[in-house]
Write an enzyme that holds these catalytic residues in place. Structure first.
Site, PDB file in Angstrom:
ATOM      1  N   ARG A  38      -4.974  -0.607 -15.873  1.00 34.77           N
ATOM      2  CA  ARG A  38      -5.410  -1.017 -14.543  1.00 34.77           C
ATOM      3  C   ARG A  38      -6.872  -1.457 -14.573  1.00 34.77           C
ATOM      4  O   ARG A  38      -7.710  -0.775 -15.176  1.00 34.77           O
ATOM      5  CB  ARG A  38      -5.284   0.134 -13.550  1.00 34.77           C
ATOM      6  CG  ARG A  38      -3.874   0.602 -13.259  1.00 34.77           C
ATOM      7  CD  ARG A  38      -3.919   1.750 -12.268  1.00 34.77           C
ATOM      8  NE  ARG A  38      -4.660   2.893 -12.808  1.00 34.77           N
ATOM      9  CZ  ARG A  38      -5.110   3.906 -12.079  1.00 34.77           C
ATOM     10  NH1 ARG A  38      -4.952   3.907 -10.770  1.00 34.77           N
ATOM     11  NH2 ARG A  38      -5.754   4.910 -12.645  1.00 34.77           N
ATOM     12  N   HIS A 138       5.884  17.715 -14.496  1.00 32.50           N
ATOM     13  CA  HIS A 138       5.054  17.740 -15.687  1.00 32.50           C
ATOM     14  C   HIS A 138       5.731  18.626 -16.718  1.00 32.50           C
ATOM     15  O   HIS A 138       6.827  19.157 -16.488  1.00 32.50           O
ATOM     16  CB  HIS A 138       3.640  18.226 -15.371  1.00 32.50           C
ATOM     17  CG  HIS A 138       2.755  17.161 -14.789  1.00 32.50           C
ATOM     18  ND1 HIS A 138       2.512  15.969 -15.444  1.00 32.50           N
ATOM     19  CD2 HIS A 138       2.060  17.105 -13.618  1.00 32.50           C
ATOM     20  CE1 HIS A 138       1.703  15.218 -14.697  1.00 32.50           C
ATOM     21  NE2 HIS A 138       1.422  15.884 -13.591  1.00 32.50           N
ATOM     22  N   ASN A 141       7.522  21.812 -15.860  1.00 33.44           N
ATOM     23  CA  ASN A 141       8.759  21.619 -15.116  1.00 33.44           C
ATOM     24  C   ASN A 141       9.910  21.227 -16.039  1.00 33.44           C
ATOM     25  O   ASN A 141      11.037  21.714 -15.885  1.00 33.44           O
ATOM     26  CB  ASN A 141       8.575  20.533 -14.056  1.00 33.44           C
ATOM     27  CG  ASN A 141       7.362  20.770 -13.186  1.00 33.44           C
ATOM     28  OD1 ASN A 141       6.408  19.998 -13.226  1.00 33.44           O
ATOM     29  ND2 ASN A 141       7.360  21.844 -12.409  1.00 33.44           N
ATOM     30  N   ASP A 168       6.279  16.961 -23.325  1.00 30.96           N
ATOM     31  CA  ASP A 168       5.642  15.659 -23.490  1.00 30.96           C
ATOM     32  C   ASP A 168       5.761  15.134 -24.917  1.00 30.96           C
ATOM     33  O   ASP A 168       6.091  13.966 -25.141  1.00 30.96           O
ATOM     34  CB  ASP A 168       4.159  15.753 -23.117  1.00 30.96           C
ATOM     35  CG  ASP A 168       3.927  15.723 -21.613  1.00 30.96           C
ATOM     36  OD1 ASP A 168       4.923  15.742 -20.861  1.00 30.96           O
ATOM     37  OD2 ASP A 168       2.762  15.700 -21.189  1.00 30.96           O
TER      38      ASP A 168
END
Length: 373
Positions: A38, A138, A141, A168
């Site tokens: 971004r 995340h 969870n 992750d």
């Protein structure tokens, strides 16, 4: 030095950890990895403390050796500006919630006509389909929903948060890499790319092979800390030493257990831990806590019975064994000219394209001139 992925172009639309770590490993193997960020902000990791130069150290460690371009994906002209890259890319990694990339005109079905050879990998918590597909989450969870957290979470009064982001990395990064490499091999055979749907909650399920097996075959569903490898036996536990450190004792097999109990001088009636595991555990603890960690380090090194002293992160970085294998030999730099040890990646030396020298993470938008009109 060219790596096995030399000539492979990866467009990385992801942020934070799973996708960026996958991109780092691909870059280490020789791929050209271009981060799409971004304008003005970039990857959220750039601002996560502690800062190291212009960017957060987490970003620097996870994004060395990549290129960065900035573009507003919500701008209607973004896809047109990216089209040359989209056409030439071999792999695309994205980590948005399901449907976001399609709304931006960058979904798989929209791009496959433009680039039939594209391997498109989406990493999400729960996958592209199913009732939880749009649920926010995340790591805690994902491993909680998968049942993994329940196997070693302490007690209700003293719950324990795992020391690593298992969902992750083990549930996201590694399955993504595995399937991307499989897709590249399949493309060699068919000439066509493919779509990869990675769900981090599903990716951690192989960690529970033993728990699933115990439950399905013997109706013995393990609870927190009561399994063979989660602390439910004196043969696989952490025992405190006199100086406040911990012995990691893992003499599971009988031959190692026999050496272990003889080495520490456990009373003969307690050596058969099947009779009274709690009593054996308490007795072992009472023996270990009488001496310092250095005492036990030397004892267990000679005994060779799967016991060691728990190291700190700082200790691990100074470990002569890791040094002898060059694990921490590579360094990463920042624009201020500072260098630090680079994050090791699980690629053996013969498959690495980057030398063990200074490699920088890209500054935000550093390569706009190279790839954008």
């Amino acid at each position: 030095m060219a790596g096995p992925l030399d000539g492979i172009r990866v467009l990385d639309f992801s942020t934070l950890l799973p996708g960026p770590l996958a991109g780092l490993i691909l870059a280490e193997a020789g791929a050209e990895v271009i981060k799409i960020e971004r304008p003005g902000h970039g990857d959220e990791m750039r601002t996560y403390p502690p800062m190291w130069g212009l960017d957060g150290v987490n970003f620097v460690l996870l994004n060395r050796g990549k290129k960065s371009i900035t573009i507003d994906l919500k701008d209607a002209s973004a896809r047109a500006a990216l089209e040359p890259l989209l056409t030439s890319a071999d792999v695309l990694i994205e980590q948005f919630r399901p449907g976001v990339m399609a709304r931006l005109g960058l979904g798989y079905e929209q791009l496959v006509t433009l680039n039939p050879r594209l391997i498109y990998c989406s990493i999400t918590g729960y996958g592209q389909t199913g009732p939880k597909r749009n649920a926010a989450g995340h790591d805690l969870n994902y491993i909680g929903d998968a049942g993994l957290l329940s196997l070693s979470m302490g007690t209700i009064d003293a719950p324990v948060v795992p020391p690593a982001l298992i969902g992750d990395i083990a549930g996201g990064t590694y399955p993504a890499l595995l399937n991307i490499l499989l897709a590249l091999r399949e493309r060699d055979r068919t000439g066509r790319g493919s779509y990869i749907d990675i769900a981090m909650a599903e990716g951690v399920l192989p960690f529970m092979y033993w728990a699933i097996g115990n439950g399905l075959a013997a109706s013995q569903w393990p609870g927190s800390g009561d399994g063979l490898v989660t602390g439910g036996t004196p043969r696989y536990r952490l025992y405190p030493t006199r100086d406040g450190k911990l012995v990691a004792a893992a003499p599971i097999e009988q031959r190692f257990w026999d050496v272990f109990v003889a080495t520490i001088g456990l009373d003969l009636p307690l050596r058969d831990d099947k009779k009274n595991a709690a009593a054996t555990t308490a007795a072992v603890r009472n023996i270990i806590v009488r001496e310092t960690s250095e005492h036990w380090r030397g004892i267990f090194l000679k005994a060779d019975c799967c016991c060691s002293i728990v190291a700190s992160v700082e200790d691990a970085l100074a470990d002569p064994h890791f040094a002898s294998r060059g694990v921490f030999a590579a360094t990463v730099s920042n624009p201020d000219g500072q260098t630090m040890t680079a994050l090791p990646v699980p690629i053996t030396p013969q498959f690495r394209a980057t030398a063990e020298t200074v490699v920088a993470a890209p500054t935000l938008g550093e390569h706009n001139r190279d790839f954008l009109p």
